[in-house]
Design a protein around this motif. Structure first.
Motif, PDB file in Angstrom:
ATOM      1  N   SER A 293       0.831  -1.206   0.000  1.00  0.00           N
ATOM      2  CA  SER A 293       0.000   0.000   0.000  1.00  0.00           C
ATOM      3  C   SER A 293       0.867   1.260   0.000  1.00  0.00           C
ATOM      4  N   THR A 294       1.853   1.278   0.865  1.00  0.00           N
ATOM      5  CA  THR A 294       2.752   2.434   0.943  1.00  0.00           C
ATOM      6  C   THR A 294       3.512   2.613  -0.362  1.00  0.00           C
ATOM      7  N   THR A 295       3.914   1.507  -0.955  1.00  0.00           N
ATOM      8  CA  THR A 295       4.617   1.571  -2.237  1.00  0.00           C
ATOM      9  C   THR A 295       3.710   2.121  -3.328  1.00  0.00           C
ATOM     10  N   ALA A 296       2.456   1.654  -3.371  1.00  0.00           N
ATOM     11  CA  ALA A 296       1.519   2.108  -4.397  1.00  0.00           C
ATOM     12  C   ALA A 296       1.289   3.613  -4.305  1.00  0.00           C
ATOM     13  N   VAL A 297       1.112   4.112  -3.074  1.00  0.00           N
ATOM     14  CA  VAL A 297       0.874   5.544  -2.871  1.00  0.00           C
ATOM     15  C   VAL A 297       2.088   6.365  -3.287  1.00  0.00           C
ATOM     16  N   ASN A 298       3.255   5.989  -2.802  1.00  0.00           N
ATOM     17  CA  ASN A 298       4.454   6.764  -3.107  1.00  0.00           C
ATOM     18  C   ASN A 298       4.895   6.604  -4.555  1.00  0.00           C
ATOM     19  N   LEU A 299       4.538   5.478  -5.186  1.00  0.00           N
ATOM     20  CA  LEU A 299       4.810   5.314  -6.612  1.00  0.00           C
ATOM     21  C   LEU A 299       3.957   6.288  -7.419  1.00  0.00           C
ATOM     22  N   ALA A 300       2.664   6.365  -7.102  1.00  0.00           N
ATOM     23  CA  ALA A 300       1.788   7.300  -7.807  1.00  0.00           C
ATOM     24  C   ALA A 300       2.271   8.736  -7.634  1.00  0.00           C
ATOM     25  N   LEU A 301       2.633   9.085  -6.409  1.00  0.00           N
ATOM     26  CA  LEU A 301       3.136  10.444  -6.147  1.00  0.00           C
ATOM     27  C   LEU A 301       4.493  10.660  -6.800  1.00  0.00           C
ATOM     28  N   GLY A 302       5.305   9.604  -6.867  1.00  0.00           N
ATOM     29  CA  GLY A 302       6.605   9.697  -7.523  1.00  0.00           C
ATOM     30  C   GLY A 302       6.466   9.916  -9.017  1.00  0.00           C
ATOM     31  N   LEU A 303       5.466   9.285  -9.638  1.00  0.00           N
ATOM     32  CA  LEU A 303       5.217   9.482 -11.065  1.00  0.00           C
ATOM     33  C   LEU A 303       4.889  10.943 -11.357  1.00  0.00           C
ATOM     34  N   VAL A 304       4.078  11.553 -10.479  1.00  0.00           N
ATOM     35  CA  VAL A 304       3.716  12.957 -10.646  1.00  0.00           C
ATOM     36  C   VAL A 304       4.906  13.863 -10.335  1.00  0.00           C
ATOM     37  N   ALA A 305       5.691  13.516  -9.299  1.00  0.00           N
ATOM     38  CA  ALA A 305       6.848  14.333  -8.933  1.00  0.00           C
ATOM     39  C   ALA A 305       7.882  14.362 -10.058  1.00  0.00           C
ATOM     40  N   ASN A 306       8.050  13.219 -10.732  1.00  0.00           N
ATOM     41  CA  ASN A 306       9.012  13.156 -11.834  1.00  0.00           C
ATOM     42  C   ASN A 306       8.515  13.862 -13.081  1.00  0.00           C
ATOM     43  N   ASP A 307       7.207  13.936 -13.246  1.00  0.00           N
ATOM     44  CA  ASP A 307       6.626  14.571 -14.425  1.00  0.00           C
ATOM     45  C   ASP A 307       5.343  15.283 -14.008  1.00  0.00           C
ATOM     46  N   PRO A 308       5.452  16.564 -13.594  1.00  0.00           N
ATOM     47  CA  PRO A 308       4.283  17.303 -13.098  1.00  0.00           C
ATOM     48  C   PRO A 308       3.153  17.429 -14.114  1.00  0.00           C
ATOM     49  N   ASP A 309       3.453  17.244 -15.396  1.00  0.00           N
ATOM     50  CA  ASP A 309       2.405  17.309 -16.414  1.00  0.00           C
ATOM     51  C   ASP A 309       1.596  16.024 -16.502  1.00  0.00           C
ATOM     52  N   LYS A 310       2.068  14.984 -15.817  1.00  0.00           N
ATOM     53  CA  LYS A 310       1.379  13.694 -15.860  1.00  0.00           C
ATOM     54  C   LYS A 310       0.179  13.710 -14.924  1.00  0.00           C
ATOM     55  N   SER A 311      -0.951  13.211 -15.390  1.00  0.00           N
ATOM     56  CA  SER A 311      -2.149  13.095 -14.547  1.00  0.00           C
ATOM     57  C   SER A 311      -2.317  11.636 -14.133  1.00  0.00           C
ATOM     58  N   VAL A 312      -2.183  11.377 -12.834  1.00  0.00           N
ATOM     59  CA  VAL A 312      -2.194  10.006 -12.309  1.00  0.00           C
ATOM     60  C   VAL A 312      -3.297   9.861 -11.276  1.00  0.00           C
ATOM     61  N   GLY A 313      -4.118   8.831 -11.428  1.00  0.00           N
ATOM     62  CA  GLY A 313      -5.134   8.499 -10.444  1.00  0.00           C
ATOM     63  C   GLY A 313      -4.741   7.245  -9.684  1.00  0.00           C
ATOM     64  N   LEU A 314      -5.347   7.055  -8.518  1.00  0.00           N
ATOM     65  CA  LEU A 314      -5.013   5.912  -7.664  1.00  0.00           C
ATOM     66  C   LEU A 314      -6.289   5.155  -7.311  1.00  0.00           C
ATOM     67  N   LEU A 315      -6.331   3.881  -7.671  1.00  0.00           N
ATOM     68  CA  LEU A 315      -7.470   3.025  -7.352  1.00  0.00           C
ATOM     69  C   LEU A 315      -7.077   2.049  -6.251  1.00  0.00           C
ATOM     70  N   ASP A 316      -7.832   2.067  -5.168  1.00  0.00           N
ATOM     71  CA  ASP A 316      -7.628   1.119  -4.077  1.00  0.00           C
ATOM     72  C   ASP A 316      -8.577  -0.046  -4.298  1.00  0.00           C
TER      73      ASP A 316
END
Length: 281
Positions: free
Chosen positions: A42-65
Motif C-alpha cells: 500500500s505504501t509503495t503504491a501511494v508513493n509510486l503514484a506520487l513519484g510518477l507525478v513528482a518526476n513529471d508534473p504534467d502527468k495526470s495520475v489516479g489511484l485506485l484502491d
C-alpha cells in the motif's frame, strides 16, 4: 503434442472470459501487487503514484484502491468522506496531493468489516472501474494480497499495461511474490519488475546497516523470473511515520533518501512501460 494441447486449452478458456474494455479517458493502467500481505504494498503504491507525478508534473495520475476488504489508501492519502456524484451519476474521486483516489474505504464506515462473497466483491470492483468519473490519463491500481477474485476481475475486465510486484527480501515473502508474478503471466499481464521493500535498516545513531529481512532476496527472484529489480526501498522510521499521518514521504520529505528511492522506482517503471510500448508498436 503437449504444446499444441496447452495452446488449445488456452484458446478454449479465453472464449469464456469477458472482453477487456479500456476505462474511458484512461490511457494506461498499472497495478501494484504482492503475493503476501504486510510487505508494504500500500505504501509503495501511494508513493509510486506520487513519484510518477513528482518526476513529471504534467502527468495526470489516479489511484485506485482495489483492496475491498482492507482499504488503506484513505488513511495513507489523508482522505475522508463520501464521493459526490457528477451530473451523469458517476462517483467523483476524492483528491489529495494532486492525485485523485477511489477506494471502497470512502463508501463504508472506517471500522465496519466488509463480509462479502466473491460475486459481491467482483460487482464492487466493476463499480470502482466503470462508475467513477475520471480526470486522469494514467491509473495506478493497488491490489490486495494473493491471487484471487480481485486480481482476476481487474485483469479480465480492463487492459493492464503492467504489474509491479512488491516483496521484502525474506524467503517466506518471496515464495508468494513468485506466485503473484506467475499469476500475471498466466493472464498475459507483463510483469514490469520487483520492488525490494524494507531492504536494509540503518541505525540512526551509529549508521550501521542491518539486513533485517535478508539480503538481495528479491534480486535473486528477479533473476529467476527474468525481470528486473525496479528499486530498493529501505526500512525507515520516516516512511512508517509519514504513512500513518497521511503525509506520504514523497510529499512530506521530498529531499530525503527515502523519497528519492520511490522516485527512482517511478522512473524505472516509466522506462519499462516505454520499452514495452516500443515492442508493441
Amino acid at each position: 503434442d503437449s504444446t499444441v494441447l496447452q495452446e488449445r486449452q488456452k484458446q478454449h478458456m479465453a472464449r469464456g472470459l469477458p472482453k477487456a474494455k479500456p476505462i474511458a479517458g484512461v490511457k494506461q493502467v498499472l497495478v501494484v501487487a504482492s503475493g503476501k500481505g504486510g510487505v508494504g504494498k500500500s505504501t509503495t503504491a501511494v508513493n509510486l503514484a506520487l513519484g510518477l507525478v513528482a518526476n513529471d508534473p504534467d502527468k495526470s495520475v489516479g489511484l485506485l484502491d482495489a483492496d475491498v476488504f482492507g482499504p488503506s489508501i484513505p488513511k495513507l492519502m489523508n482522505l475522508k468522506g463520501n464521493p459526490e456524484l457528477s451530473d451523469n451519476n458517476l462517483m467523483i474521486p476524492l483528491t489529495n496531493y494532486g492525485v485523485p483516489c477511489m477506494s471502497m474505504g470512502f463508501l463504508v464506515e472506517e471500522a465496519a468489516p466488509i463480509v462479502w462473497r466473491g460475486l459481491m466483491v467482483m460487482s464492487a470492483i466493476e463499480k470502482l472501474l466503470r462508475q467513477v468519473g475520471r480526470g486522469f490519463s494514467q491509473m495506478t491500481g493497488h491490489l490486495p494480497p494473493g491471487t484471487g477474485d480481485v486480481q482476476l476481475s481487474i485483469t479480465q475486465n480492463i487492459p493492464v499495461a503492467g504489474a509491479v510486484i512488491v516483496s521484502t527480501p525474506q524467503d517466506i515473502a518471496l515464495l508468494d511474490a513468485r506466485k503473484g508474478a506467475e499469476m500475471f503471466r498466466k493472464v498475459n499481464v507483463p510483469v514490469l519488475g520487483l520492488v525490494q521493500n524494507m531492504s536494509v535498516f540503518q541505525c540512526p545513531s551509529c549508521r550501521h546497516q542491518t539486513h533485517i529481512f535478508g539480503s538481495d532476496g528479491a534480486r535473486q527472484l528477479a533473476d529467476t523470473l527474468g525481470v528486473q529489480v525496479l528499486g530498493d526501498v529501505p526500512l525507515h522510521l520516516n516512511i512508517r511515520e509519514t504513512s500513518d499521518r497521511g503525509t506520504p514521504i514523497v510529499i512530506s520529505s521530498p529531499d530525503s533518501a527515502e523519497a528519492e528511492a520511490y522516485r527512482k522506482v517511478a522512473s524505472a517503471v516509466v522506462q519499462k512501460l516505454q520499452e514495452l510500448q516500443k515492442v508493441t508498436d
